[in-house]
Design a protein around this motif. Sequence first.
Motif, PDB file in Angstrom:
ATOM      1  N   SER B  73       0.998  -1.045   0.029  1.00 43.28           N
ATOM      2  CA  SER B  73      -0.044   0.031  -0.061  1.00 43.28           C
ATOM      3  C   SER B  73       0.879   1.428   0.006  1.00 43.28           C
ATOM      4  O   SER B  73       2.058   1.286   0.462  1.00 43.28           O
ATOM      5  N   PHE B  74       0.307   2.334  -0.562  1.00 43.12           N
ATOM      6  CA  PHE B  74       1.105   3.547  -0.629  1.00 43.12           C
ATOM      7  C   PHE B  74       0.613   4.964  -0.151  1.00 43.12           C
ATOM      8  O   PHE B  74      -0.565   5.005  -0.371  1.00 43.12           O
ATOM      9  N   ILE B  75       1.244   5.697   0.770  1.00 39.97           N
ATOM     10  CA  ILE B  75       0.988   6.962   1.166  1.00 39.97           C
ATOM     11  C   ILE B  75       1.494   7.783   0.012  1.00 39.97           C
ATOM     12  O   ILE B  75       2.831   8.031   0.398  1.00 39.97           O
ATOM     13  N   ASN B 108       6.000   3.749   1.507  1.00 38.80           N
ATOM     14  CA  ASN B 108       5.829   2.405   0.770  1.00 38.80           C
ATOM     15  C   ASN B 108       5.584   1.402   2.125  1.00 38.80           C
ATOM     16  O   ASN B 108       6.497   1.228   2.926  1.00 38.80           O
TER      17      ASN B 108
END
Lengths: 220, 220
Positions: B73-75, B108
């Motif tokens: 998942s990515f911020i 990441n």
Amino acid sequence: MAPAGSALHTPMMRNHTTATPDGLATVPLLDLLANRFSASDFDPHHELDAAAVDVLLDAARRAPSAGNSQPWSFIAGRRGDRVHDALVRHLAPSTRMWAPRAALLIANLAHRYIDTDTAGGTEELIEYSEFAHYDLGQAVAHLTVQAASMGLSVHQFRAFDRDAVAAEFEVPTTWEVVTMAAIGYPHGDSPRVPAGGHASSTADRRSVADVTWAAAAHGF
Amino acid sequence: MAPAGSALHTPMMRNHTTATPDGLATVPLLDLLANRFSASDFDPHHELDAAAVDVLLDAARRAPSAGNSQPWSFIAGRRGDRVHDALVRHLAPSTRMWAPRAALLIANLAHRYIDTDTAGGTEELIEYSEFAHYDLGQAVAHLTVQAASMGLSVHQFRAFDRDAVAAEFEVPTTWEVVTMAAIGYPHGDSPRVPAGGHASSTADRRSVADVTWAAAAHGF
């Protein structure tokens, strides 16, 4: 799972091209990435020469890594050579049904611990890099992209005997045999499900929205 | 380190093209991989629109993963938005000198443990995938290749406060903030050292021979 959707970042995907709100296509996703897939069967007559193997490993070695630590190494066997024969012997029965048909088998190794002879003779294992697995994944991914440009499919798997491979090739305990990959031309009848496609459950991918952390849900 | 050299697999590299013994160039290394580099400084005026961010994350999400587990998942924060501001606050001082100049910052995340609510309420953490780091590395690598095709450089780093980022974005304990990446156009004056180049010690790479396990030395 990350909460879905973010007011700050609204995905706007349209096929393999990202479009602006006014409909103008802007940035295309690389065909190499859009069409990549892991073949479930390989052409048993296809062979790769040593030069092709070199260029695949060249792609891998150029990958970025934490502090340029390059925590990777590869045992590569082409169908018919002794390395390939040895790797095949240590495949799990399920994998042995298809992986030996690929022109190339590679065992992917991560440098997990500092080599004893460089650590002053201590017997305690000291981590070489906390990113050893992460960076090995990057290297194999770069190899995969290069392979795609050559019309080759890469199918990674875990169904093999790690300890037996390590013993066979005298891999020191400071290195870990992490994954293997079968590489070759896809067999004509094998499913060709591109990454992100919907024809097979195993090729389904979480959406861009779903892999984007929903910052809005957390006050952003 | 793997012992160098193998009688079975002799590297035959010539610049970015692999040549057969008779001198015929056969398989070129992709320019995208040969010319990729991690910029040490970014153009502070360059901006990325949301559609470009989407296509980068689209590349990442299509990466292969063990059992299609997609443990990532990515911020993502674009310079000027609140996510970017928050990410910048948690950079280490050394990183804060250059990373905020990039148009895009991404944290990441790897899915390390099964989420408690899907594990029947047990408080014991059960590993989600032994390949969570490896596969996150693959996803970031695919994003990196896509970025290169867009003229963007990706510089990954560890010099930030993981716990603070996790707290700020309410990342559950089943996920780990592993790395961050600064993405944008390289600054005109920043060193442009391609992967595998020799202009900088940090861009030096082990040779193809050195990353190839020396099977011959072990009886093959």
